[in-house]
Design an enzyme around this catalytic site. Structure first.
Site, PDB file in Angstrom:
ATOM      1  N   SER A   1       0.895  -1.173   0.000  1.00 31.58           N
ATOM      2  CA  SER A   1       0.000   0.000   0.000  1.00 31.58           C
ATOM      3  C   SER A   1       0.921   1.207   0.000  1.00 31.58           C
ATOM      4  O   SER A   1       1.312   1.706   1.054  1.00 31.58           O
ATOM      5  CB  SER A   1      -0.895   0.007   1.242  1.00 31.58           C
TER       6      SER A   1
ATOM      7  N   LYS B   1      -6.348   3.048  -2.704  1.00 30.45           N
ATOM      8  CA  LYS B   1      -6.143   2.246  -1.484  1.00 30.45           C
ATOM      9  C   LYS B   1      -6.031   3.145  -0.243  1.00 30.45           C
ATOM     10  O   LYS B   1      -6.614   2.850   0.810  1.00 30.45           O
ATOM     11  CB  LYS B   1      -4.871   1.395  -1.645  1.00 30.45           C
TER      12      LYS B   1
ATOM     13  N   LYS C   1       0.275   5.056   8.360  1.00 30.29           N
ATOM     14  CA  LYS C   1       0.926   5.398   7.078  1.00 30.29           C
ATOM     15  C   LYS C   1      -0.105   5.645   5.973  1.00 30.29           C
ATOM     16  O   LYS C   1      -0.021   6.609   5.220  1.00 30.29           O
ATOM     17  CB  LYS C   1       1.883   4.242   6.729  1.00 30.29           C
TER      18      LYS C   1
HETATM   19  P1  NDP Z   1       4.176  -6.933   7.818  1.00 29.56           P
HETATM   20  O1  NDP Z   1       4.773  -5.909   8.698  1.00 29.56           O
HETATM   21  O2  NDP Z   1       3.473  -8.089   8.411  1.00 29.56           O
HETATM   22  O3  NDP Z   1       5.302  -7.554   6.830  1.00 29.56           O
HETATM   23  C1  NDP Z   1       6.190  -6.724   6.164  1.00 29.56           C
HETATM   24  C2  NDP Z   1       7.054  -7.537   5.216  1.00 29.56           C
HETATM   25  O4  NDP Z   1       7.980  -6.659   4.583  1.00 29.56           O
HETATM   26  C3  NDP Z   1       7.900  -8.604   5.927  1.00 29.56           C
HETATM   27  O5  NDP Z   1       8.146  -9.649   5.024  1.00 29.56           O
HETATM   28  C4  NDP Z   1       9.188  -7.831   6.219  1.00 29.56           C
HETATM   29  O6  NDP Z   1      10.327  -8.659   6.317  1.00 29.56           O
HETATM   30  C5  NDP Z   1       9.308  -7.008   4.966  1.00 29.56           C
HETATM   31  N1  NDP Z   1      10.076  -5.778   5.167  1.00 29.56           N
HETATM   32  C6  NDP Z   1       9.829  -4.797   6.066  1.00 29.56           C
HETATM   33  N2  NDP Z   1      10.702  -3.786   5.890  1.00 29.56           N
HETATM   34  C7  NDP Z   1      11.520  -4.166   4.885  1.00 29.56           C
HETATM   35  C8  NDP Z   1      12.630  -3.564   4.256  1.00 29.56           C
HETATM   36  N3  NDP Z   1      13.065  -2.352   4.618  1.00 29.56           N
HETATM   37  N4  NDP Z   1      13.261  -4.242   3.262  1.00 29.56           N
HETATM   38  C9  NDP Z   1      12.816  -5.465   2.888  1.00 29.56           C
HETATM   39  N5  NDP Z   1      11.773  -6.095   3.445  1.00 29.56           N
HETATM   40  C10 NDP Z   1      11.119  -5.442   4.424  1.00 29.56           C
HETATM   41  O7  NDP Z   1       3.231  -6.131   6.821  1.00 29.56           O
HETATM   42  P2  NDP Z   1       1.921  -6.653   6.067  1.00 29.56           P
HETATM   43  O8  NDP Z   1       2.212  -7.917   5.346  1.00 29.56           O
HETATM   44  O9  NDP Z   1       0.759  -6.583   6.977  1.00 29.56           O
HETATM   45  O10 NDP Z   1       1.733  -5.450   5.023  1.00 29.56           O
HETATM   46  C11 NDP Z   1       2.494  -5.341   3.818  1.00 29.56           C
HETATM   47  C12 NDP Z   1       1.823  -4.264   2.965  1.00 29.56           C
HETATM   48  O11 NDP Z   1       0.485  -4.681   2.672  1.00 29.56           O
HETATM   49  C13 NDP Z   1       1.708  -2.898   3.674  1.00 29.56           C
HETATM   50  O12 NDP Z   1       1.901  -1.849   2.760  1.00 29.56           O
HETATM   51  C14 NDP Z   1       0.286  -2.908   4.226  1.00 29.56           C
HETATM   52  O13 NDP Z   1      -0.202  -1.584   4.413  1.00 29.56           O
HETATM   53  C15 NDP Z   1      -0.427  -3.688   3.141  1.00 29.56           C
HETATM   54  N6  NDP Z   1      -1.672  -4.366   3.560  1.00 29.56           N
HETATM   55  C16 NDP Z   1      -1.723  -5.164   4.681  1.00 29.56           C
HETATM   56  C17 NDP Z   1      -2.917  -5.770   5.054  1.00 29.56           C
HETATM   57  C18 NDP Z   1      -3.055  -6.642   6.267  1.00 29.56           C
HETATM   58  O14 NDP Z   1      -4.204  -7.014   6.611  1.00 29.56           O
HETATM   59  N7  NDP Z   1      -1.965  -7.012   6.951  1.00 29.56           N
HETATM   60  C19 NDP Z   1      -4.150  -5.573   4.257  1.00 29.56           C
HETATM   61  C20 NDP Z   1      -3.957  -4.817   3.048  1.00 29.56           C
HETATM   62  C21 NDP Z   1      -2.769  -4.215   2.744  1.00 29.56           C
HETATM   63  P3  NDP Z   1      10.766  -9.347   7.706  1.00 29.56           P
HETATM   64  O15 NDP Z   1      10.092 -10.684   7.732  1.00 29.56           O
HETATM   65  O16 NDP Z   1      12.245  -9.425   7.604  1.00 29.56           O
HETATM   66  O17 NDP Z   1      10.309  -8.423   8.829  1.00 29.56           O
END
Ligand code: NDP
Length: 294
Positions: free
Chosen positions: A100, A175, A244
């Site tokens: 997002s 979004k 965010k």
């Molecule tokens: P999480 O915090 O659960 O996961 C984040 C992921 O990104 C992990 O795999 C993490 O790796 C990785 N990550 C974080 N920072 C970095 C970085 N600097 N470099 C590389 N990898 C990184 O987030 P979500 O899965 O919940 O959300 C992901 C996106 O989807 C967001 O933009 C969110 O707004 C959107 N979203 C989420 C929903 C939800 O219900 N959760 C619904 C709809 C949209 P690591 O495992 O190493 O921490």
């Protein structure tokens, strides 16, 4: 079609699972490598899912590379260097960013990829972790319509409704506005229920009335009955991420010269709750903070 997926977070993991089941030889990369290793071990060996050690390795030879990180700048930061995405992405391939994200960063990424003959779509998703698990997400896509048609089979692995919203950045904008409305509904419902409770009305009864009246929303129909009344507060979508999103929606409104005091106030409330509750709190847990229970 060869597919790669980067970012096995709360929502990314079930999305990647559907891709790995649909496409043989799917490659996954995650910053914390142990999560990628566990993911590969849990897939059907006949599908040949592989763990990539770097973003470049994940992207190499893939037709479609899908990213799902917290913010657009996380994607931008992974583009460069010998291990970066640009070192692996081939001409004619497409980077689909399901983060997002924010429109300005998406436009910058798209321009950089375009210069190298690589397509870019911003394609944030809606429907939550449950929607991802059920392969029933809504996907909001910004970018070239013909590019979307090429990658549609990949998005169809986890998306039920795939909507072309306009040029690059418009998926992000739609979004963000959707999630800003979610934030406003949560805050408004919490304030109203607290007032009713103090006036002596049972909150379950009040919600039942509201849910059969014109004030209902996803927050009142699902989040409050399942998470607030029960005090369950499962952690599915981090409050930090909703903070965010509301900030992005406010930025879009400001850039377009729209006077948006409701967005500004929701953004302020989520920013304050984020500061008070930290990185791991769930988005619905703002209700505890609004009630002075945190
Ligand atoms: P999480 O915090 O659960 O996961 C984040 C992921 O990104 C992990 O795999 C993490 O790796 C990785 N990550 C974080 N920072 C970095 C970085 N600097 N470099 C590389 N990898 C990184 O987030 P979500 O899965 O919940 O959300 C992901 C996106 O989807 C967001 O933009 C969110 O707004 C959107 N979203 C989420 C929903 C939800 O219900 N959760 C619904 C709809 C949209 P690591 O495992 O190493 O921490």
């Amino acid at each position: 079609m060869t597919v790669a997926f980067l970012g096995l977070g709360a929502i990314g993991l079930p999305m990647a699972r559907h891709l790995a089941a649909k496409f043989t030889g799917t490659r996954v990369w995650n910053r914390t490598a142990s999560k990628a290793a566990a993911f590969v071990a849990a897939q059907n060996p006949a599908q040949g899912t592989q763990r990539a050690h770097t973003p470049a390795e994940a992207a190499r030879d893939a037709d479609v590379v899908i990213t799902c990180f917290p913010v657009s700048r996380d994607v931008e930061a992974l583009l460069d260097g010998p291990d970066g995405l640009l070192a692996g992405l081939k001409r004619g391939s497409t980077l689909v960013d399901c983060t997002s994200g924010d429109p300005a960063t998406s436009k910058r990424i798209a321009a950089r990829l375009d210069a190298q003959g690589i397509g870019f779509l911003d394609a944030p998703v809606s429907g939550g972790v449950a929607g991802a698990e059920a392969a029933a997400l809504t996907v909001m896509v910004g970018g070239d319509a013909a590019t979307l048609e090429r990658v549609r089979p990949a998005l169809g692995a986890f998306g039920k409704r795939i909507v072309h919203c306009g040029p690059v950045g418009s998926g992000d904008a739609v979004k963000a506005v959707n999630n800003a409305l979610l934030a406003q509904h949560i805050i408004g419902t919490a304030e109203g229920l607290l007032a009713l409770e103090r006036a002596g009305v049972d909150p379950a009864l009040a919600l039942d009335v509201i849910n059969n009246s014109s004030g209902r929303s996803n927050a009142s129909m699902n989040l409050f009955p399942e998470r607030v009344l029960t005090k369950a507060y499962p952690r599915t979508f981090r409050l930090a991420l909703l903070d965010k999103d509301v900030g992005i929606a406010l930025q879009v409104a400001q850039e377009q010269g729209v006077d948006a005091p409701m967005l500004a106030l929701a953004s302020q409330r989520y920013r304050d709750a984020h500061r008070a509750m930290g990185e791991e709190a769930d988005h619905v847990e703002i209700v505890k903070w609004l009630r002075g229970e945190q």
